[in-house]
Design a protein around this motif. Structure first.
Motif, mmCIF file in Angstrom:
data_model
loop_
_atom_site.group_PDB
_atom_site.id
_atom_site.type_symbol
_atom_site.label_atom_id
_atom_site.label_comp_id
_atom_site.label_asym_id
_atom_site.label_seq_id
_atom_site.Cartn_x
_atom_site.Cartn_y
_atom_site.Cartn_z
ATOM 1 N N ARG A 81 97.390 -23.524 -79.280
ATOM 2 C CA ARG A 81 96.947 -24.017 -77.969
ATOM 3 C C ARG A 81 96.912 -25.530 -77.991
ATOM 4 O O ARG A 81 96.564 -26.143 -78.995
ATOM 5 N N LEU A 82 97.243 -26.152 -76.878
ATOM 6 C CA LEU A 82 97.097 -27.595 -76.734
ATOM 7 C C LEU A 82 96.223 -27.843 -75.514
ATOM 8 O O LEU A 82 96.609 -27.522 -74.391
ATOM 9 N N VAL A 83 95.029 -28.337 -75.768
ATOM 10 C CA VAL A 83 94.047 -28.534 -74.689
ATOM 11 C C VAL A 83 93.738 -30.020 -74.562
ATOM 12 O O VAL A 83 93.464 -30.693 -75.559
ATOM 13 N N LEU A 84 93.793 -30.513 -73.337
ATOM 14 C CA LEU A 84 93.494 -31.926 -73.071
ATOM 15 C C LEU A 84 92.092 -32.057 -72.487
ATOM 16 O O LEU A 84 91.703 -31.305 -71.594
ATOM 17 N N LEU A 85 91.340 -33.011 -73.046
ATOM 18 C CA LEU A 85 90.073 -33.406 -72.422
ATOM 19 C C LEU A 85 90.332 -34.769 -71.800
ATOM 20 O O LEU A 85 90.343 -35.795 -72.496
ATOM 21 N N PRO A 86 90.627 -34.788 -70.498
ATOM 22 C CA PRO A 86 91.074 -36.028 -69.863
ATOM 23 C C PRO A 86 89.958 -37.037 -69.678
ATOM 24 O O PRO A 86 88.782 -36.679 -69.594
ATOM 25 N N GLY A 87 90.363 -38.302 -69.593
ATOM 26 C CA GLY A 87 89.422 -39.352 -69.248
ATOM 27 C C GLY A 87 89.238 -39.373 -67.744
ATOM 28 O O GLY A 87 89.937 -38.676 -67.011
ATOM 29 N N ASP A 88 88.263 -40.172 -67.281
ATOM 30 C CA ASP A 88 88.013 -40.263 -65.843
ATOM 31 C C ASP A 88 88.890 -41.319 -65.201
ATOM 32 O O ASP A 88 89.068 -42.402 -65.752
ATOM 33 N N THR A 123 77.760 -35.308 -66.300
ATOM 34 C CA THR A 123 78.131 -33.892 -66.224
ATOM 35 C C THR A 123 77.764 -33.258 -67.564
ATOM 36 O O THR A 123 77.783 -33.927 -68.599
ATOM 37 N N GLY A 124 77.436 -31.973 -67.520
ATOM 38 C CA GLY A 124 76.970 -31.293 -68.723
ATOM 39 C C GLY A 124 78.084 -31.015 -69.716
ATOM 40 O O GLY A 124 77.857 -30.917 -70.923
ATOM 41 N N THR A 125 79.296 -30.839 -69.211
ATOM 42 C CA THR A 125 80.435 -30.570 -70.087
ATOM 43 C C THR A 125 81.600 -31.466 -69.683
ATOM 44 O O THR A 125 81.656 -31.928 -68.548
ATOM 45 N N ILE A 151 91.170 -37.834 -64.755
ATOM 46 C CA ILE A 151 90.707 -36.796 -63.833
ATOM 47 C C ILE A 151 89.720 -37.436 -62.852
ATOM 48 O O ILE A 151 89.036 -38.406 -63.184
ATOM 49 N N ASN A 152 89.683 -36.853 -61.658
ATOM 50 C CA ASN A 152 88.799 -37.388 -60.623
ATOM 51 C C ASN A 152 87.413 -36.750 -60.759
ATOM 52 O O ASN A 152 87.069 -35.823 -60.041
ATOM 53 N N GLY A 153 86.622 -37.236 -61.697
ATOM 54 C CA GLY A 153 85.271 -36.700 -61.922
ATOM 55 C C GLY A 153 85.237 -35.637 -63.000
ATOM 56 O O GLY A 153 86.136 -34.804 -63.094
ATOM 57 N N GLY A 154 84.215 -35.687 -63.837
ATOM 58 C CA GLY A 154 84.013 -34.648 -64.841
ATOM 59 C C GLY A 154 84.770 -34.848 -66.136
ATOM 60 O O GLY A 154 84.812 -33.969 -66.984
#
Ligand SMILES: Nc1ncnc2c1ncn2[C@@H]1O[C@H](COP(=O)(O)OP(=O)(O)O)[C@@H](O)[C@H]1O
Ligand SMILES: [Mg+2]
Length: 304
Positions: A96-103, A70-72, A57-60
């Motif tokens: 549910r399938l939730v992704l926490l992407p890398g930067d 970033t706080g979250t 992801i582009n930031g965050g």
């Protein structure tokens, strides 16, 4: 349950297999979070076919969150964000399938300082309460990512949570030795874990290996070549002996995946629709479903 995916080498199939396990868990009704901790090479966005996040992801993303920028950490609902229609058509029984992407471009420059470890523990603790399974894809080798999660899981806030360690390796001599070294070696998981405050026996009891892209020895292509078939079977037997001699015997194995033509050409999630269309091999989908089932089965984790 926290699941840490790691490997000694790159290109073992760690990310592809982990994403496929996540998908299989979700269609079996589990809520799953997939956290991309491979800071140098965040590929989960591409695997779930989220075009805006092909390379993170582009930031965050997770990287900026750990650094305190970033706080979250950003969260993406895979079903809503994917470009792959069949992946977004979630059945009502699915979790549910939730992704926490890398930067994007987040190079591997994190060190395991106190702030990073504390933020990591907070993130994992929150996710673990919200999701049935939290899969964390770490970088290859004895990385900063591995050090950070070893320290975080030794903190009081995570000590009592269930953590599993999956070591991915190819079915070759070098990969077997490398995987053994990653766990049992002088700076391996057990020693590094002990230094971080873990009990090495407990850590070992929570570790299983995944053999990836294992070639079949009974392939149709060898039918007219008995010498080749015999050689392949001999090699397979030799690798089994090598694995056992290096503490990677069958009782320590979560499962294996067969060599899959689709994955040799393209990194992706193998959907049932790929099998129904006769594009992917049914054995591959079965292997991922088995890995997912065994991962959450308490019997798998009874003391060896
Ligand atoms: N079962 C399999 N059969 C064939 N190729 C595979 C299989 N599993 C993974 N691969 C391929 O291996 C390569 C490396 O996989 P990847 O998950 O990116 O490795 P890592 O995360 O360990 O670096 C990819 O091209 C992937 O498609
Ligand atoms: Mg990877």
């Amino acid at each position: 349950m926290l699941v840490f995916s790691t490997s000694d080498k790159g290109g073992t199939g760690r990310s592809v297999t982990s994403c496929n396990i996540a998908h299989r868990l979700a269609i079996a009704g589990r809520n799953v979070a997939y956290v991309d901790f491979d800071f140098g090479s965040p590929t989960a966005g591409a695997l779930f076919e989220i075009s805006a996040m092909e390379r993170g992801i582009n930031g965050g993303g997770v990287h900026s969150y750990l650094l305190g920028q970033t706080g979250t950490a950003a969260r993406v609902d895979v079903g809503a964000a994917t470009d792959r229609a069949e992946l977004s058509r979630i059945s009502p029984r699915s979790g549910r399938l939730v992704l926490l992407p890398g930067d994007e471009g987040g190079a591997e420059f994190l060190t395991s300082d106190g702030g990073v470890v504390r933020r990591c523990a907070e993130l994992l603790s929150t996710l673990e309460q919200e999701f049935r399974v939290v899969i964390v894809d770490l970088s290859a080798g004895r990385s900063a990512a591995l050090e950070i999660v070893l320290q975080a899981t030794a903190l009081p806030s995570l000590r009592r949570r269930i953590a599993r360690w999956l070591i991915f390796h190819r079915w070759t001599r070098q990969h077997i030795l490398a995987a053994s070294g990653l766990v049992h070696g002088p700076h391996g998981l057990l020693r590094a874990g002990e230094a971080a405050g873990h009990n090495a026996d407990e850590l070992l009891g929570s570790t299983r290996y995944v053999r990836t892209a294992v070639p079949t020895t009974t392939a149709r292509t060898t039918a007219n070549r008995p010498a080749q078939a015999a050689w392949l079977q001999e090699q397979d037997a030799a690798l089994r002996r090598l694995a056992t001699a290096n503490q990677l015997g069958t009782t320590t194995v979560l499962g294996s995946t067969p060599m899959e033509p689709v994955l040799q050409w393209r990194e992706q999630v193998i959907l049932d629709s790929d099998v129904n269309a006769h594009i992917a091999n049914p054995e591959t989908a079965v292997a991922y479903a088995d890995l997912a089932r065994r991962l959450v089965d308490v019997a798998t984790w009874e003391r060896l």
